[in-house]
Write an enzyme that holds these catalytic residues in place. Structure first.
Site, short mmCIF file in Angstrom:
data_model
loop_
_atom_site.label_atom_id
_atom_site.label_comp_id
_atom_site.label_asym_id
_atom_site.label_seq_id
_atom_site.Cartn_x
_atom_site.Cartn_y
_atom_site.Cartn_z
CE LYS A 45 -6.02 -1.05 -9.35
NZ LYS A 45 -5.27 -1.26 -7.91
N GLY A 47 -0.42 1.38 -12.02
CA GLY A 47 1.09 1.09 -11.94
C GLY A 47 1.76 1.84 -10.87
CD1 TRP A 50 7.01 -2.35 -10.90
CD2 TRP A 50 5.47 -2.18 -12.16
NE1 TRP A 50 7.45 -3.15 -11.69
CE2 TRP A 50 6.74 -2.99 -12.80
CE3 TRP A 50 4.41 -1.97 -13.54
CZ2 TRP A 50 6.63 -3.77 -14.14
CZ3 TRP A 50 4.56 -2.58 -14.53
CH2 TRP A 50 5.67 -3.50 -14.92
CG HIS A 107 -4.59 7.97 -7.22
ND1 HIS A 107 -3.74 7.36 -7.94
CD2 HIS A 107 -4.77 6.75 -6.38
CE1 HIS A 107 -3.48 6.18 -7.69
NE2 HIS A 107 -4.24 6.00 -6.77
CB SER A 137 -6.41 -2.48 -13.57
OG SER A 137 -5.89 -2.68 -12.29
CE LYS A 256 -6.16 -12.31 -15.64
NZ LYS A 256 -6.89 -12.50 -16.95
P1 A3P Z 1 -3.94 -5.35 -12.80
O1 A3P Z 1 -5.27 -5.17 -12.11
O2 A3P Z 1 -4.02 -5.22 -14.26
O3 A3P Z 1 -2.96 -6.66 -12.26
P2 A3P Z 1 -1.86 0.85 -8.89
O4 A3P Z 1 -0.59 0.54 -8.20
O5 A3P Z 1 -1.93 2.27 -9.59
O6 A3P Z 1 -3.15 0.68 -8.00
O7 A3P Z 1 -2.23 -0.08 -10.10
C1 A3P Z 1 -2.35 -1.55 -9.85
C2 A3P Z 1 -1.91 -2.42 -11.03
O8 A3P Z 1 -0.51 -2.45 -11.34
C3 A3P Z 1 -2.35 -3.83 -11.27
O9 A3P Z 1 -2.86 -3.97 -12.54
C4 A3P Z 1 -1.40 -4.46 -10.57
O10 A3P Z 1 -1.09 -5.88 -10.69
C5 A3P Z 1 -0.31 -3.74 -11.49
N1 A3P Z 1 1.00 -3.89 -10.95
C6 A3P Z 1 1.39 -3.56 -9.81
N2 A3P Z 1 2.78 -3.88 -9.40
C7 A3P Z 1 2.99 -4.28 -10.73
C8 A3P Z 1 4.35 -5.30 -11.16
N3 A3P Z 1 5.57 -5.25 -10.51
N4 A3P Z 1 4.55 -5.55 -12.50
C9 A3P Z 1 3.42 -5.40 -13.09
N5 A3P Z 1 2.16 -5.07 -12.68
C10 A3P Z 1 2.11 -4.57 -11.39
#
Ligand code: A3P
Length: 293
Positions: A45, A47, A50, A107, A137, A256
């Protein structure tokens, strides 16, 4: 289709884990990394998705655009340690990847990373996120994801996070130990969710410079736009809507995407307690997290 029961957490060489990440352990530990592999590592969680998407587009967005619309991101960037039948094992997906470089997600705490990644001197990107947003998250993700152990209420989850009773163990040890590794392993780029949120274009430039990529300004802008939260949320190949174990109606994977959502979850006393505990557990003053931007 009936969903399998949720797994239990157990101690695995000092780290809390579930069977979905340990059942394929021998293949994980013997995984044969290639010298040009790029490992994208993080605590859950932070990012990860992303950054995976960003790198996938930077490397392959132009070369094979049809990939973006037909192959889910979790197949383009396999999750090394996942072993949750009937879905394919991460090690098998990685072995079958024909791209060069291969982008591989993990992870794992740094001490569990298969030794071939170090022997082959692979490049690694580590993504970290401030712990308050990270735990919020994780809480919502654990509620929606049947691969995760049963979740209690928010205050129990928060306490469990502080006590390392989480899948992949202690956030504090994860970020500290990867930070420590960065001091001796020059091919490790440590990046922060908050920096991405503040200026994704700047972080894309950094990745390009580290990996020797030179996309045109127009190509870079295309990547920057594609990885914006609202676009990824709509993108069926990136939003995990193809994984049925995730109940997006309970909480969407792309939830979010903000810094400081923790303020909507922590009470004043939870926040004070958390800050006190944080000071005890963090080892390196140079490793600083921003809880707002
Ligand atoms: P939230 O739950 O706070 O929205 P991971 O990919 O490590 O599982 O992390 C997921 C988190 O990254 C989630 O956070 C997700 O919404 C956020 N996330 C994924 N893509 C994103 C983006 N393009 N911009 C901002 N946050 C992003």
């Amino acid at each position: 289709m009936e969903l399998p029961t949720r797994p239990t957490l157990f101690d695995f060489h000092g780290v809390s884990m579930t069977k979905y990440f340990t059942d394929n352990w021998e293949n994980i530990q013997n995984f044969e990394a290639r010298p040009d592999d790029i490992l994208i590592a993080s605590y859950p969680k932070s990012g990860t998705t992303w950054v995976c998407y960003m790198l996938d587009l930077l490397y392959f967005g132009n070369m094979c655009p049809e990939r973006q619309t037909s192959v889910p991101l979790h197949e383009r960037v396999p999750f090394l340690e996942i072993c949750a039948p009937p879905r394919p094992k991460g090690t098998d997906l990685a072995d079958q990847l024909s791209t060069s470089p291969r982008l591989i997600k993990t992870h794992l705490p740094v001490q569990f990373v298969p030794k071939s990644f170090w022997e082959q001197r692979c490049r690694i990107v580590y993504v970290a996120r401030n712990p308050k947003d990270n735990v919020v998250s994780y809480y919502h993700f654990a509620r929606m994801n049947g691969d995760h152990p049963e979740v209690g209420d928010w205050s129990t989850f928060l306490q469990d996070f502080m006590e390392a009773k989480m899948v992949f163990g202690s956030w504090y040890e994860h970020v500290n130990n990867w930070w420590e590794k960065k001091q001796t392993y020059s091919k490790l780029h440590y990046m922060f969710y908050e920096d991405l949120s503040e200026n994704s274009g700047r972080e894309i430039d950094r990745l390009c410079s580290i990996f020797g990529l030179s996309p045109s300004a127009e190509e870079k802008e295309k990547v920057r736009a594609a990885v914006m939260f609202d676009n990824m949320k709509q993108d069926k190949m990136a939003n995990f809507s193809t994984i049925h174990i995730m109940k997006q109606d309970v909480s969407p994977f792309m939830r979010k995407g903000k810094v400081a959502d923790w303020k909507n979850h922590f009470t004043v006393s939870q926040n004070e307690h958390f800050d006190e505990d944080y000071k005890q557990k963090m080892k390196y003053p140079e490793l600083r997290f921003r809880t707002e931007i």
